[in-house]
Design a protein around this motif. Structure first.
Motif, PDB file in Angstrom:
ATOM      1  N   UNK A  57     -35.458  -5.458 -11.988  1.00  0.00           N
ATOM      2  CA  UNK A  57     -36.687  -4.684 -11.806  1.00  0.00           C
ATOM      3  C   UNK A  57     -36.892  -3.740 -12.987  1.00  0.00           C
ATOM      4  N   UNK A  58     -35.820  -3.082 -13.434  1.00  0.00           N
ATOM      5  CA  UNK A  58     -35.923  -2.177 -14.581  1.00  0.00           C
ATOM      6  C   UNK A  58     -36.295  -2.961 -15.841  1.00  0.00           C
ATOM      7  N   UNK A  94     -44.828  -3.048  -9.925  1.00  0.00           N
ATOM      8  CA  UNK A  94     -43.412  -2.686  -9.864  1.00  0.00           C
ATOM      9  C   UNK A  94     -43.183  -1.309  -9.246  1.00  0.00           C
ATOM     10  N   UNK A  95     -44.230  -0.493  -9.233  1.00  0.00           N
ATOM     11  CA  UNK A  95     -44.121   0.875  -8.726  1.00  0.00           C
ATOM     12  C   UNK A  95     -44.577   0.944  -7.271  1.00  0.00           C
ATOM     13  N   UNK A  96     -43.843   1.692  -6.487  1.00  0.00           N
ATOM     14  CA  UNK A  96     -44.263   1.977  -5.124  1.00  0.00           C
ATOM     15  C   UNK A  96     -45.551   2.800  -5.198  1.00  0.00           C
ATOM     16  N   UNK A  97     -46.503   2.586  -4.295  1.00  0.00           N
ATOM     17  CA  UNK A  97     -47.742   3.369  -4.352  1.00  0.00           C
ATOM     18  C   UNK A  97     -47.497   4.881  -4.292  1.00  0.00           C
ATOM     19  N   UNK A 120     -37.442  -3.310  -3.528  1.00  0.00           N
ATOM     20  CA  UNK A 120     -37.836  -3.971  -4.773  1.00  0.00           C
ATOM     21  C   UNK A 120     -38.993  -3.289  -5.502  1.00  0.00           C
ATOM     22  N   UNK A 121     -39.167  -1.995  -5.273  1.00  0.00           N
ATOM     23  CA  UNK A 121     -40.189  -1.239  -5.995  1.00  0.00           C
ATOM     24  C   UNK A 121     -39.597   0.092  -6.444  1.00  0.00           C
ATOM     25  N   UNK A 122     -40.036   0.547  -7.573  1.00  0.00           N
ATOM     26  CA  UNK A 122     -39.563   1.817  -8.124  1.00  0.00           C
ATOM     27  C   UNK A 122     -40.240   2.953  -7.354  1.00  0.00           C
TER      28      UNK A 122
END
Length: 182
Positions: free
Chosen positions: A69-70, A88-91, A162-164
């Motif tokens: 992911x990174x 890739x980013x969480x809302x 699976x999200x930052x």
């Protein structure tokens, strides 16, 4: 940073017992007087805190997934691909930057995947020649930004589902000294 997150997950009494005993080597009898519990209870609090630290260590499969992911994040950022970054980013993701008052950094947390994606793409435009390297940061996958071979920012990530969810950007030169020789 990871250590601070684990410390934050402890109860105040666990944190005090752990820090005073395991870090500063206070005897449990002295800790008992400070926290108003018995030495046996303090011994149990420190044991519970150690258990939290051990369980906070992530399995290799999870670390490999986080590294992927990174890596995807790095590639999307370098490509200035806002859509991929948002994916890739969480809302509800948050970026916190630490310039220590010595270098430019966001003064307030940046919140929201869309806002973070735009901020990062804008940031890439302001820093031509910035090199982003995949590195282990606090025992987890992270990124290191270098300008002309000098480390200027270290990024640590918190990833869930699976999200930052969180990005910590350390820019304070005093805190980057250990990274200068890498």
């Amino acid at each position: 940073m990871a250590f601070m997150v684990v410390l934050d997950s402890m109860t105040p009494a666990e944190r005090v017992a752990f820090i005073l005993h395991d870090v500063f080597r206070y005897p449990f009898a002295d800790i008992a007087q400070i926290v108003g519990r018995t030495p046996a209870a303090c011994r149990q609090l420190a044991s519970s805190a150690r258990h939290r630290l051990r369980t906070a260590q992530r399995p290799a499969a999870l670390t490999a997934r986080q590294a992927a992911i990174v890596k995807d994040f790095k590639q999307a950022w370098e490509a200035k691909d806002i859509r991929a970054l948002v994916g890739l980013l969480d809302p509800g993701a948050t970026v916190i930057a630490d310039g220590g008052g010595l270098v430019a950094a966001a003064l307030h947390p940046i919140e929201g995947g869309e806002l973070i994606a735009h901020y990062l793409v804008d940031l890439a435009g302001w820093a031509p020649g910035l090199t982003i390297l995949e590195r282990t940061v606090n025992g987890q996958p992270g990124l290191v930004a270098q300008q002309d071979g000098i480390t200027v920012t270290v990024f640590a990530f918190d990833i869930a589902n699976d999200r930052i969810t969180h990005i910590w950007a350390v820019r304070n030169p005093d805190k980057l000294r250990p990274w200068m020789a890498r």
